[in-house]
Design a protein around this motif. Structure first.
Motif, mmCIF file in Angstrom:
data_model
loop_
_atom_site.group_PDB
_atom_site.id
_atom_site.type_symbol
_atom_site.label_atom_id
_atom_site.label_comp_id
_atom_site.label_asym_id
_atom_site.label_seq_id
_atom_site.Cartn_x
_atom_site.Cartn_y
_atom_site.Cartn_z
ATOM 1 N N LEU A 74 -14.135 6.378 -3.292
ATOM 2 C CA LEU A 74 -13.524 6.966 -2.095
ATOM 3 C C LEU A 74 -12.006 6.813 -2.084
ATOM 4 C CD1 LEU A 74 -16.078 5.662 0.559
ATOM 5 C CD2 LEU A 74 -15.713 8.044 -0.133
ATOM 6 N N PHE A 75 -11.510 5.855 -2.858
ATOM 7 C CA PHE A 75 -10.058 5.632 -2.857
ATOM 8 C C PHE A 75 -9.397 6.658 -3.777
ATOM 9 C CE2 PHE A 75 -6.074 3.794 -4.247
ATOM 10 C CZ PHE A 75 -5.512 3.496 -3.022
ATOM 11 N N ASN A 76 -8.807 7.681 -3.170
ATOM 12 C CA ASN A 76 -8.308 8.783 -3.988
ATOM 13 C C ASN A 76 -7.094 9.451 -3.351
ATOM 14 O OD1 ASN A 76 -8.174 10.612 -6.032
ATOM 15 N ND2 ASN A 76 -9.890 11.883 -5.320
ATOM 16 N N PRO A 77 -5.961 8.748 -3.265
ATOM 17 C CA PRO A 77 -4.781 9.379 -2.665
ATOM 18 C C PRO A 77 -4.333 10.580 -3.494
ATOM 19 C CG PRO A 77 -4.211 7.248 -3.668
ATOM 20 C CD PRO A 77 -5.708 7.372 -3.715
ATOM 21 N N SER A 78 -4.017 11.680 -2.807
ATOM 22 C CA SER A 78 -3.736 12.910 -3.546
ATOM 23 C C SER A 78 -2.312 12.952 -4.079
ATOM 24 C CB SER A 78 -3.994 14.109 -2.643
ATOM 25 O OG SER A 78 -3.187 13.985 -1.480
ATOM 26 N N ASP A 79 -1.397 12.163 -3.459
ATOM 27 C CA ASP A 79 0.010 12.304 -3.851
ATOM 28 C C ASP A 79 0.742 10.981 -3.605
ATOM 29 O OD1 ASP A 79 2.293 13.612 -4.627
ATOM 30 O OD2 ASP A 79 2.667 14.538 -2.674
ATOM 31 N N PHE A 80 0.149 9.891 -4.060
ATOM 32 C CA PHE A 80 0.720 8.571 -3.743
ATOM 33 C C PHE A 80 2.153 8.456 -4.255
ATOM 34 C CE2 PHE A 80 1.701 4.159 -4.885
ATOM 35 C CZ PHE A 80 1.538 3.565 -3.640
ATOM 36 N N SER A 81 3.013 7.923 -3.405
ATOM 37 C CA SER A 81 4.389 7.696 -3.850
ATOM 38 C C SER A 81 4.891 6.371 -3.285
ATOM 39 C CB SER A 81 5.301 8.836 -3.399
ATOM 40 O OG SER A 81 6.654 8.467 -3.612
ATOM 41 N N ALA A 82 5.002 5.384 -4.167
ATOM 42 C CA ALA A 82 5.539 4.088 -3.740
ATOM 43 C C ALA A 82 6.991 4.263 -3.297
ATOM 44 C CB ALA A 82 5.431 3.086 -4.887
ATOM 45 N N ASN A 83 7.719 5.145 -3.989
ATOM 46 C CA ASN A 83 9.120 5.371 -3.612
ATOM 47 C C ASN A 83 9.225 5.904 -2.196
ATOM 48 O OD1 ASN A 83 10.382 4.503 -5.880
ATOM 49 N ND2 ASN A 83 10.414 6.514 -6.869
ATOM 50 N N GLN A 84 8.339 6.849 -1.858
ATOM 51 C CA GLN A 84 8.408 7.430 -0.510
ATOM 52 C C GLN A 84 8.144 6.362 0.539
ATOM 53 O OE1 GLN A 84 5.944 8.001 1.927
ATOM 54 N NE2 GLN A 84 6.976 9.528 3.216
#
Ligand code: FUL
Length: 684
Positions: A74-84
């Motif tokens: 279920l863990f599925n981020p579509s556009d993860f951005s640590a910078n953001q």
């Protein structure tokens, strides 16, 4: 029953408590008074505002507490951005981030060698991802400090409650404290609802939070691997909980405590002259929940500014939670409020009105501690050692100035010396007191109810236990922002609008449009018996307008009848059930509705009466109040013990009926009777 304590109660043991032994230094001529911070605590104080990042499987399941049986897929981020995420924190002026590396459901955001219930079995980066590393590295790149939250309660682990789990927990702590660079804080949450998946056992397990996790071992691991990191826990680690999740430190909020067991009240106020340095951290979320939910909105910048005054302004640090969405990014509207909040603080501090002022004092200790140091950010004015009964310091401004914020700081390395202080301003007819408070310690921002104008300001030390040592004196004018009105509806469907600023006028609409000065002026409660939307703005006489507050109400309880218990009328103040048995409530809505769910407002409960909010619920709907069939919903109210926000239960499918039966099996741990404030229905 649920286990007792919210956060871990860690008693006794001098190791790592801060206090006199660690890091204290006495400046020549001034002896420290009472407890003082350790070097790591003193460094922590200087952070003032930093962020939490609550992100895990809950983000994808719309929950606050996962049960522990959720699939890693279920863990599925579509556009993860640590910078953001780091940029969002910087936009709000946050100086560090603490990530939920593992929340109560046990899912690990790093590829732990000790479990399969982790990111390595998720679709994210085909199992090769490591969110802890990505965020730690992004923080390091952009100059933010980094910390981790590792939930002791683990609803996934088969061995939870037994020795093997404690070894597992310590192993995970070793991983997090050795593989991700320097940590500034390690967060130990004491929440424990008891039940969980536990490897398929699906049962309730009880532990003794004070002893089970072997806190001495935990402390040893953190100190060995991260000697500069502070540890957060309910009590007697380095940093204490402020006792609520609403963003308010007490006034006063002493940074010291005594060795008595932790209570929420003690967390909020600390203990004057307590001999353990154990300052409060004020944790609060920018949204209602800690995790992202599509239907929640961020707090406004004006509201965040108030929280800043009620936490940092009282010497506590503010830990503000951001909730990345299913993309893995902080939502744009939250970033907008964070930016606006930072802009307000920049504006607040842009001009220190003491520029060019001269300072006189009742005495000064030596040239090193001269009166003029009162205005310094690095040096301090100190009164003579004997000058503690009636010390004062006066600031004479070159010309009269208008301000409503007075800033003061003690040199905390010399202890909390001042008990009570008063602020006076000079007017044509003499000195006039405008404020009196207890506790300065690391920092105090006194916010006056309205701005004052004067060219002379005096601080009187009404009660000091040792000669005052004070710096960072500043005078500022708070930006003219006002909070949007608060909207409340009572059980009869009448809506009240409340402005935080008594000078504000309130304009409102009930047709969905944005209120303007031409909209109705609020003078008395407005009826929304059958529900509807109300929007409101507060406006100051000089034209400052708040943001819009908006509330959408469902059908009110005006015509409902309480079938069970009969003893209390529906207009009663509070629902309070019997001791030790489930609380059953049956309500006749007087008309059939297509019900989509229910709401429950927990309100405050009285622990002296053994009352606590319900830990969970079962709900039935019936057409006639006789034939109930199967429950339409059952589950837990996650985190209700700590966070008394409105709880909404949505049914899997609409249920038509006129009668609602609510069974609340037991209250949260530590209480005997279920109690709550109000009940509502969801029909739209
Ligand atoms: C609480 C937890 O139960 C919440 O989920 C959240 O993590 C909050 C910061 O602490 O005790």
């Amino acid at each position: 029953m649920f286990h007792l304590s919210r956060r871990q109660v860690v008693l006794g043991g001098a190791a790592g408590l801060g206090g006199l032994a660690e890091g204290a230094f006495a400046a020549a001529g001034v002896q420290p008074y009472g407890a003082v911070p350790s070097a790591r605590q003193a460094a922590w104080h200087r952070l003032e505002t930093y962020g939490f990042v609550h992100f895990t499987i809950n983000t994808f399941t719309d929950r606050e507490w996962g049960y522990g049986d959720e699939s890693a897929s279920l863990f599925n981020p579509s556009d993860f951005s640590a910078n953001q995420i780091v940029e969002a924190a910087q936009a709000g002026g946050l100086k560090a981030l603490i990530l939920t590396a593992k929340h109560h459901d046990g899912f690990c955001l790093w590829p732990s060698a000790y479990t399969e219930h982790s990111i390595k079995n998720s679709p994210y980066k085909a199992g090769k991802g490591d969110i802890v590393r990505e965020l730690a590295e992004a923080c390091a790149r952009k100059g933010l400090r980094f910390g981790t939250y590792l939930s002791p309660w683990d609803r996934n682990h088969a061995e939870y409650g037994r020795d093997a789990y404690v070894r597992y927990y310590h192993n995970q702590l070793e991983e997090l404290t050795t593989q991700y660079g320097p940590l500034f804080e390690v967060w130990f949450d004491g929440a424990n609802g008891g039940d969980g998946y536990y490897g398929g056992a699906r049962e309730r397990r009880r532990i003794d939070g004070a002893t089970y996790y072997q806190w001495d071992r935990v402390r040893e691991i953190v100190r060995r691997n991260q000697p500069q990191a502070v540890m957060f826990a309910d009590a007697h680690m380095d940093i204490r909980w402020v006792g609520n999740e609403e963003g308010h430190a007490g006034d006063p909020c002493w940074p010291t405590v005594d060795a008595t067991p932790f209570t929420k009240a003690k967390g909020n106020s600390g203990t004057r002259n307590g001999d353990i340095w154990n300052p409060a951290e004020t944790d609060v979320s920018i949204r209602r929940g800690w995790f992202w939910h599509a239907d929640e909105a961020p707090r406004s910048a004006a509201n965040l500014l108030r929280l800043y005054f009620e936490s940092v302004g009282r010497g506590s640090n503010l830990l503000l939670n951001m909730a990345p969405d299913r993309r893995g990014r902080v939502p744009d509207e939250d970033v907008r409020e964070l930016k606006a909040w930072k802009a307000l603080r920049d504006q607040l501090y842009a001009v220190n009105l003491v520029k060019g002022a001269t300072v006189t004092a009742s005495s000064h200790l030596s040239s090193q501690y001269k009166a003029a140091n009162l205005l310094s950010d690095t040096a301090y004015w100190a009164a003579k050692v004997k000058d503690r009964i009636s010390a004062w310091v006066e600031v004479k401004l070159p010309t009269a100035q208008t301000f409503d914020v007075i800033r003061l700081a003690e040199d905390i390395n010399l202890g909390v010396r001042v008990d009570t202080f008063a602020i006076d301003i000079f007017k044509a007819d003499g000195w006039q007191q405008v404020a009196q408070h207890q506790c300065i310690a690391y920092k105090r921002l006194v916010l006056l109810p309205t701005p004052v104008t004067t060219d002379r300001v005096r601080v009187r030390f009404v009660k000091a236990d040792a000669s005052p040592v004070i710096g960072q004196f500043g005078l500022f004018l708070k930006p003219a922002v006002i909070e949007a009105p608060e909207i409340r509806r009572d059980r009869s469907g009448m809506v009240t609008l409340l402005a935080a600023n008594p000078k504000a006028a309130i304009y409102f609409t009930t047709d969905g449009s944005i209120p303007a000065a031409s909209s109705p002026l609020y003078t008395h409660a407005v009826s929304l018996v059958d529900g509807g939307v109300i929007k409101a703005v507060a406006r100051l006489p000089e034209g400052t307008v708040s943001e819009v507050s908006s509330a959408s109400f469902d059908v009110s309880s005006a015509s409902w009848r309480l079938v069970k218990p009969e003893a209390i009328p529906f207009s009663g103040a509070k629902f309070s059930g019997p001791s030790g048995v489930p609380y059953e409530v049956i309500i006749d809505l007087s008309h059939p509705y297509d019900l989509l769910g229910i709401t429950l407002s927990p309100g405050e409960t009285n622990p002296l009466l053994s009352e606590g909010p319900p830990a969970g619920y079962q709900i039935w709907i019936s057409a006639d109040g006789k034939d109930w069939g199967a429950p339409v919903a059952e589950g837990e109210f996650s985190n209700i013990a700590n966070n008394r926000a409105l709880q909404t239960v949505r049914f899997k499918a609409p249920a038509k009926g006129r009668f609602v039966r609510l069974v609340l099996p037991h209250p949260v741990a530590g209480s005997q009777k279920v109690a709550f404030k109000d009940f509502g229905i969801v029909t739209r």
